[in-house]
Design an enzyme around this catalytic site. Structure first.
Site, PDB file in Angstrom:
ATOM      1  N   GLU A 151       0.814  -1.223   0.000  1.00  0.00           N
ATOM      2  CA  GLU A 151       0.000   0.000   0.000  1.00  0.00           C
ATOM      3  C   GLU A 151       0.850   1.277   0.000  1.00  0.00           C
ATOM      4  O   GLU A 151       0.779   2.099   0.923  1.00  0.00           O
ATOM      5  CB  GLU A 151      -0.969   0.009   1.178  1.00  0.00           C
ATOM      6  CG  GLU A 151      -2.057  -1.029   1.036  1.00  0.00           C
ATOM      7  CD  GLU A 151      -3.197  -0.865   2.047  1.00  0.00           C
ATOM      8  OE1 GLU A 151      -3.005  -0.181   3.070  1.00  0.00           O
ATOM      9  OE2 GLU A 151      -4.270  -1.418   1.799  1.00  0.00           O
ATOM     10  N   GLU A 311      -6.558  -8.036  -0.522  1.00  0.00           N
ATOM     11  CA  GLU A 311      -6.989  -8.026   0.877  1.00  0.00           C
ATOM     12  C   GLU A 311      -8.460  -7.650   0.956  1.00  0.00           C
ATOM     13  O   GLU A 311      -8.947  -6.836   0.164  1.00  0.00           O
ATOM     14  CB  GLU A 311      -6.255  -6.941   1.686  1.00  0.00           C
ATOM     15  CG  GLU A 311      -4.802  -7.150   1.918  1.00  0.00           C
ATOM     16  CD  GLU A 311      -4.200  -5.988   2.737  1.00  0.00           C
ATOM     17  OE1 GLU A 311      -4.953  -5.284   3.446  1.00  0.00           O
ATOM     18  OE2 GLU A 311      -2.984  -5.793   2.640  1.00  0.00           O
TER      19      GLU A 311
END
Ligand code: GLA
Ligand code: ZN
Length: 676
Positions: A151, A311
């Site tokens: 991320e 995710e």
């Protein structure tokens, strides 16, 4: 070869951090994973500190043990490179790895995603770690993908970034004269005489915060800093990717994105990735369409190819103010929704709930109680069983859409850096309204960039197309002339790519395509509306209202103002151009209007819904050469119905379904295969 070609089934599992646990627990993890049908783990996301405990020392023993364990248990691995949080020794010894924030404060060690992207130390050691990991695991056949860092995000305003920004500016503009022109520095006498006078735009210079939104005195420099920062961070990704590929040329490399993440121009990022992967965390106010929009964006930046759901939480997050549970059946429903919009994996954060620090109450497949006797574990296992049954039947299929919605990062930055006409104008919200209205009709939508090929669509919708880059206006013109329908709105066509106004009347280069001239624009504060009529019904006119003149377009209705001086001016217009039509919507309205207007536009353009369904039932289709897969998702709390257009087989139950009406239970999913 593409990353998903060799998959035997939808990879199922997610982030696994056994290094946080004593080894006795690992065997139990393996037993529980098998029970839940988990076959894929993402390893090594945050292990830099243990992989490189000091500058010259690397230690892969524990990771090798873990890799052996999961391999012996027949699992696929997604191997992360661990570079999203640097080790403490590095911050102490080489402070250049630490970021400087928006207020100009030098950060200390702490947090994650915390490295300066232009730090020579960070670049050197992250590259080295990626290279050593690749070397260590180059023969590990069950690694299905490499996951660089985690991320990526944020920004840095340190002196190194400032220096690198000057270079970036110089490469882009060549001379300081060009920079002054591009940024219009003759305003307020901000003329630069030399590149070394340029400083980063932040709270110490041209910018200031208003609420959560940064404002700038000079859009040109701020915009370029956004581009530069996105590029700088992307370079860090590319450096590691290249190290991995040097050792393993056929590795599939990705990093996990975050849907509409403003600081990074993901459309540009996706070009550097073997496949797009992303983390889906719908917030409490997300409608099913808003969740779907993230998937469609991620599919869109990846050129329509299947992506990975890297995710999602099996149950709950920890980082929202109020962390609601996913209700029974919802995790399964959202997993299939991801697949319905193009995902070829279903992965979770995380496999086992940690015991300390900020994520200890984040949902996990294995809870603190440590057993399989939880609702979440049972739901995960049930889905695991279904995905095993589905095998590879759903993998690799693509989405065909006649409708595209345009979304562009440069445009996003410039709309929200604009001082005036309204602080309430949020680009993503404007796009969402149009997207949502179309998706509610169960019509597939592609989300495209300004440089995408328009010619394959029947309808292209580009709300708030404020910035027109390169030859976009030409391409819109030929799209319409060749029979396409184009829709845009207020605050469109104003500026070129440096945020300099295109003079000669708004909407600039779109003016004669749309056949209108916007003379003025009025702004309304929240709660205060005007109104207009469309096909005999009244709708609110909010946020901005353009005062437009017709120059070849036809008026489809008028403001019908109660009190203002522009009563009777056009709001929605349409112009025929060649074989197509160009529509303009001069204000923001409500969902009823968007539904009514867009269903007119779509039916005129010959775009029809996939099938009839009752209210909360969502439908998408994916296809390959021989088959069409329909995903029917009931987001409602009650039973729904849908009308199947052709005979097919519902793959989860194995039941054959004849064309016609069918029922679907609350929160249930039908995956229907239709042979072509
Ligand atoms: C992100 C991160 C994970 C974890 C989750 C929690 O997606 O990538 O490491 O922090 O959020 O929701
Ligand atoms: Zn920096």
């Amino acid at each position: 070869m593409s990353w998903n070609n060799s998959l035997k089934k939808v990879p199922y599992g997610g982030d696994y951090n056994p290094e946080q646990w004593p080894e006795e627990v690992w065997e139990e993890d393996m037993r529980l994973f098998k029970k839940a049908g988990i076959d894929t783990v993402t390893l090594n996301v945050f292990s830099w500190a243990s992989l490189q405990p000091s500058e010259d020392e690397y230690d892969f023993d524990k990771l090798e043990k873990i890799v052996k364990l999961v391999t012996d248990n027949d699992m696929n691995i997604i191997m992360a490179t661990s570079t999203a949080a640097h080790p403490a020794w590095m911050a102490k010894r080489y402070p250049d790895v630490l970021r400087t924030d928006y207020e100009g404060r030098k950060r200390k060690f702490g947090g994650r995603h915390n490295s300066c992207p232009n730090s020579p130390t960070y670049r050197k050691y992250s590259a080295r770690l990626a290279s050593r990991l690749a070397d260590k695991f180059k023969n590990q056949k069950n690694i299905i993908a490499w996951h660089i860092s985690n991320e990526y995000g944020g920004e840095c305003h340190c002196e190194r970034c400032e220096e690198a920004f000057r270079k970036w500016v110089q490469e882009k503009y060549k001379t300081i004269y060009n920079v002054n022109k591009a940024w219009n520095t003759s305003f307020w006498g901000h003329t630069f005489y030399d590149f070394d006078e340029i400083v980063t735009p932040n709270a110490l210079s041209e910018e200031f915060m208003m609420g959560y939104r940064p404002h700038t005195d000079f859009q040109g420099i701020s915009l370029d800093y956004r581009r530069f920062m996105s590029d700088s961070i992307l370079e860090c990704y590319c450096i590691e990717r290249d190290e991995v590929k040097k050792v393993i040329p056929d590795a599939y490399v990705t990093t996990n994105l975050m849907e509409f993440y403003k600081p990074l121009d993901y459309a540009k990022w996706a070009k550097e990735m073997d496949f797009v992967s992303w983390d889906s965390y719908p917030q409490p106010d997300y409608t099913p369409q808003k969740t779907a929009m993230g998937h469609d964006l991620m599919r869109g930046i990846g050129d329509g190819k299947p992506f990975a759901l890297m995710e999602q939480t099996p149950s709950v997050t920890n980082w929202q103010p109020y962390n609601a549970l996913k209700r029974p059946g919802v995790m399964r429903l959202l997993s299939y929704q991801a697949m319905a919009h193009g995902a070829d994996t279903v992965l979770f954060f995380q496999m086992r709930r940690s015991i300390g620090a900020c994520e200890k109450y984040h949902g996990a497949v294995i809870d603190h109680v440590g057993t399989s006797e939880t609702r979440v574990f049972r739901e995960v296992s049930e889905l695991g069983r279904e995905l095993k049954e589905l095998g590879k039947k759903t993998i690799g299929m693509t989405t065909k859409s006649d409708v595209a919605v345009m979304f562009d990062w440069d445009n996003w930055w410039s709309v929200e850096y604009s001082a005036g006409p309204s602080n309430d104008l949020y680009y993503r919200d404007q796009i969402t309204k149009y997207y949502e209205a179309i998706r509610k009709m169960n019509i597939n939508v592609d989300i495209i960039s300004q440089d995408s090929d328009l010619s394959k669509y029947k309808v292209v919708i580009a709300p708030v197309l404020y910035m027109i880059k390169s030859d976009l206006d030409q391409r819109i013109r030929s799209f319409v002339e060749n029979g396409g329908s184009f829709v845009t709105t207020f605050f469109s066509g104003y500026v070129q790519e440096n945020d300099l106004v295109i003079t000669g009347g708004y909407p600039g280069k779109l003016r004669d395509i749309l056949g209108i001239w916007v003379e003025e624009t009025d702004a309304y504060p929240e709660g205060k509306n005007n109104s207009f009529s469309y096909h005999g019904r009244r709708y609110p006119a909010k946020t901005l209202c353009d005062l437009i003149h017709l120059e070849g377009a036809k008026m489809l209705d008028d403001y019908g103002y109660l009190e203002d001086f522009y009563q009777g001016m056009p709001v929605v217009t349409s112009k025929k151009l060649g074989g197509g039509r160009a529509y303009y919507v001069a204000t923001e309205s409500d969902m009823d209007f968007y539904s009514a207007f867009l269903s007119d536009v779509l039916s005129k353009a010959g775009v029809h819904k996939v099938m009839y369904t009752s209210g909360d039932v969502e439908v998408t289709s994916r296809e390959d050469e021989d088959r069409k897969m329909l995903y029917i998702l009931n987001h409602g709390d009650g039973e729904g119905i849908y009308e199947l257009p052709e005979d097919g087989v519902e793959l989860i139950s194995g039941i054959e379904l004849a064309s016609g009406m069918h029922r679907i239970a609350a929160k249930d999913v039908h995956v229907i295969e239709i042979k072509k």
